[in-house]
Design an enzyme around this catalytic site. Structure first.
Site, PDB file in Angstrom:
ATOM      1  N   TYR A 171      17.265  -3.328 -31.748  1.00 17.35           N
ATOM      2  CA  TYR A 171      17.547  -2.358 -32.821  1.00 17.35           C
ATOM      3  C   TYR A 171      17.995  -3.118 -34.054  1.00 17.35           C
ATOM      4  O   TYR A 171      18.939  -3.896 -34.002  1.00 17.35           O
ATOM      5  CB  TYR A 171      18.647  -1.407 -32.346  1.00 17.35           C
ATOM      6  N   HIS A 210      32.476   5.865 -38.718  1.00 17.66           N
ATOM      7  CA  HIS A 210      31.049   5.724 -39.007  1.00 17.66           C
ATOM      8  C   HIS A 210      30.340   7.018 -39.394  1.00 17.66           C
ATOM      9  O   HIS A 210      29.294   6.982 -40.049  1.00 17.66           O
ATOM     10  CB  HIS A 210      30.347   5.110 -37.789  1.00 17.66           C
ATOM     11  N   THR A 212      19.709   6.141 -42.173  1.00 23.00           N
ATOM     12  CA  THR A 212      19.161   4.932 -41.565  1.00 23.00           C
ATOM     13  C   THR A 212      17.905   5.236 -40.761  1.00 23.00           C
ATOM     14  O   THR A 212      17.617   6.373 -40.422  1.00 23.00           O
ATOM     15  CB  THR A 212      20.184   4.262 -40.632  1.00 23.00           C
TER      16      THR A 212
END
Length: 772
Positions: free
Chosen positions: A589, A473, A602
């Site tokens: 979230y 990630h 993000t």
């Protein structure tokens, strides 16, 4: 199989007769061709750098300006208003003249023209940056576009009309703005109001006011200063502190997965499917290197930042004791492959030519047919990447810093990407609901040692030809790998294809050298470290409950009839489902992107709002009229859409507070408010999976060519992770994760609540699948 020494350029041994040299022609040939290929890439980068640097100008436009200047001069018209003569007088004469006066005049005109051309480009780019800083269009309804937005759209299209390269807009993208502290505090307090009783809210309000008045002004000054200096004031800290400094396992906790097409099957031949897919991936990499990929554009005209795509290939996360490091190479000509406990190296090129799909199929089939056993400690070696980061860093330094272990580890870490040849078969069977969940769990963690979790991504191949990805990630977010995956699946299906027997098209080159087995010398102490990491990873994987399902009653087409955004519809349904599941609301979230800004990644959308909770409570009472429920739903939907737009335009909450917290740590300033905010658990973590970022086929013509999206592990011990893909006009896919060790959560139960919530909200508007 070929031995490891084939990869070594030369070896020598000292004998009584002298020194004996043994040259490997194949290795030397690869070294030579690699050098040639590197120079070609450098020249391409130089050319692209020039074209990118002068965008929206071009060498042709420069020539036009020069010709116009020269032509006007011969027509006795001085469009330079005397500047050409000034330049001519200023030409240095220290080393003699430049020839005839006509030559000096021509040189002066070229210099003047170049200056005019460069100034025009600079003004164009600054104007485009100013235009791209306008985000009013996001807050307007499509049917009620203002005159200002219409004029803005025309100007943006005019300035970006020339065909752009991948990174053409990078320097024209605006910087992510730093929100004001009062605005962020106000939005934060508004987001937690539905989650706190009056006493807890007033306490938090008091902490926030103290922070805003006493501590925040100093922190904000440093943050604003960083925003002036850095390209993006968030992204480098986000990458370092959220990802690279994390010491817990990245398997499940950080890595995420992506699924294959699940409603169609191209071939059941494992090696053939891999041959096409790997070939398509390297085709994509070549386009990436040459910047031939079109930048993603919102509304077809607003460019998104492409920075994250740079590290898609040839990238590995290197473990460290305190922090990890992302290692990115400019080039790699091989992939690393794992099969039945053995590691192999497969070359992607023959000379300077990319291997054809049929050749790659042959190479992968050779690995599948190989019966050699794993070396001691080799089978579970990759478990080191699945366990704790500190333990992996220590083992890497102690056991893999020299000799054949270092050579083999370098082969993996320097590969374009990692390939896992699984022995299990997975596919989606609509009659077997558990099939999709088992497929998802295999992609998320496998058996904990058949994925190299540190690679930018691992391409997973099931025995029956089904594919998937496991992605690290830290280097990028899901839309980036999604862009690659869409290209690969479409290229495999519509461009490369298969024979009637399921093999790749063409004839293989049987003279290609076979894949090379990697050689290891793993001592017992290292094997113990591997086993310890495996046990940690296995406990983590065994605790994951994953429930994946296709929602068939309706999709995007029907939701639009509710006059709301599909994302808001699903998010409100998730709030209703969570309340039915736990009897309470929670901090939620939802990942949003900030890629309209340079190097943006993000931002968080806090989906649990006062408006959504009011709707949920009204639904639960069962005493409200449908019209009242519809009004409450629309208010909740409008609030959610507005929050999403604010997050996308740099006016979010959490990234600003996160950066203020980092500054406070650097300055040694303690803030009870920030400590509490940053420690709040996200009991419901959600993300919508992007799709159709590339238009390579018509989804209406091929409605079954849909991937099932992907998912991730639970973020909180007693929470849920939910990813969803609104896959088409008539269907959606959901991936729900939780921990089996939690007595509060159950992924299957929550998935069923999601189903029912979607149906109940649709029922409010009296619509069914037959209406869409």
């Amino acid at each position: 199989m070929a031995e490891a020494h084939q990869a070594v350029a030369f070896q020598f041994t000292v004998t009584p007769d002298g020194v004996d040299f043994r040259l490997s022609r194949e290795a030397l040939r690869h070294i030579y061709l690699s050098g040639i290929n590197s120079w070609k890439k450098r020249l391409i980068r130089i050319k692209n750098g020039i074209l990118r640097g002068v965008y929206p100008g071009s060498p042709t436009s420069w020539l036009v300006v020069v010709m116009a200047t020269v032509g006007s001069n011969y027509c006795k018209v001085d469009i330079s208003m005397g500047l050409v003569h000034c330049i001519q007088r200023c030409l240095p004469t220290r080393y003699g003249s430049y020839g005839t006066p006509q030559t000096e005049t021509l040189l002066s005109m070229v210099i003047f023209s170049t200056g005019v051309w460069a100034t025009g480009i600079f003004l164009f780019r600054q104007t485009l940056k100013l235009l791209l800083s306008y985000h009013g269009w996001m807050f307007e309804m499509h049917s009620k576009t203002s005159h200002a937005t219409k004029i803005w759209a025309i100007c943006v299209r005019l300035l970006s009309s020339r065909r752009p390269m991948l990174y053409s807009f990078q320097t024209s993208l605006p910087k992510l703005p730093v929100p004001s502290v009062p605005a962020t505090i106000h939005r934060y307090l508004d987001s937690v109001r539905p989650l706190l009783d009056d006493e807890a809210y007033f306490r938090m309000e008091s902490l926030a006011k103290e922070f805003q008045d006493k501590i925040a002004p100093r922190l904000q000054k440093y943050l604003v200063l960083k925003s002036w200096w850095a390209t993006n004031y968030v992204s480098d800290w986000w990458e370092e502190y959220v990802y690279l400094r994390g010491r817990s396992p990245i398997m499940v906790n950080s890595n995420y997965y992506a699924m294959d097409f699940v409603l169609i099957k191209n071939t059941s031949q494992q090696a053939a499917r891999l041959g096409n897919t790997v070939h398509a991936m390297i085709m994509y990499r070549r386009k990436l290197d040459r910047e031939e990929i079109k930048p993603v554009m919102a509304l077809g005209m607003v460019p998104m930042c492409s920075y994250q795509m740079e590290r898609m290939f040839n990238t590995t996360r290197i473990p460290g004791k305190e922090t990890d490091l992302l290692q990115h190479l400019s080039e790699s000509r091989h992939v690393a492959v794992y099969h039945k406990g053995r590691f192999f190296k497969v070359w992607l090129y023959e000379g300077s030519c990319l291997l054809k799909p049929r050749d790659l199929e042959m190479q992968f089939q050779r690995i599948l047919d190989d019966t050699s056993p794993p070396q001691p400690g080799e089978e579970k070696l990759a478990a080191l990447t699945a366990g704790g980061r500190v333990e992996w860093a220590e083992a890497r330094q102690k056991f893999f810093s020299s000799g054949k272990n270092k050579m083999s580890l370098d082969t993996i870490e320097r590969a374009a990407f990692f390939v896992a040849l699984d022995e299990d078969s997975h596919c989606y069977n609509p009659d077997d609901e558990a099939s999709l969940s088992l497929y998802g769990k295999s992609l998320l963690h496998g058996n904990c040692y058949n994925r190299w979790f540190d690679k930018s991504f691992t391409l997973i191949s099931c025995k029956n030809g089904q594919l998937g990805l496991n992605t690290e990630h830290s280097w990028a977010d899901a839309p980036i790998i999604g862009h690659l995956w869409e290209f690969v699946l479409a290229t495999d299906t519509f461009h490369l294809g298969y024979t009637e027997t399921g093999h790749c098209v063409g004839e293989p080159n049987t003279k290609l050298p076979p894949p090379q087995r990697m050689q290891w010398d793993i001592p017992e102490q290292c094997q113990t470290a591997i086993e310890n990491s495996y046990q940690v990873a296995k406990a983590l994987a065994d605790d994951v409950e994953l429930y994946c399902f296709q929602f068939l009653p309706f999709g995007k087409g029907l939701i639009k009839k509710c006059r709301t955004s599909p994302d808001a519809f699903v998010q409100i349904a998730l709030q209703l489902a969570h309340f039915r599941d736990k009897g309470k609301f929670c901090l939620t979230y939802e990942a949003s992107m900030t890629r309209m800004f340079r190097e943006g990644r993000t931002e968080t959308v806090r989906s649990c709002t006062s408006e959504s909770t009011a709707f949920v409570r009204a639904m639960m009472t069962g005493s409200h009229k449908k019209q009242d429920l519809q009004d409450l739903f629309r208010k909740a939907s409008e609030k959610h859409q507005n929050m999403y737009r604010l997050a996308m335009t740099g006016a979010g909450i959490d990234r600003h507070l996160f950066c203020l917290y980092i500054v406070s740590k650097y300055l040694g300033v303690r803030s009870p408010f920030l400590d509490e905010v940053l420690s709040e658990p996200w009991s419901l973590s959600t993300s919508q999976i992007p799709q159709f970022q590339i238009c390579m086929f018509d989804p209406k013509q091929y409605p079954n060519h849909l991937g099932a999206g992907g998912g991730f592990g639970p973020v909180a011990d007693h929470g849920y992770g939910v990813s969803y893909m609104i896959a088409g006009e008539n269907t959606m896919f959901f991936h729900v994760s939780s921990k089996l060790s939690s007595s509060e959560t159950n992924a299957l139960r929550f998935g069923n609540h999601i189903r029912q919530a979607l149906l109940d909200i649709a029922d409010l508007f009296k619509i069914s699948k037959t209406d869409s």
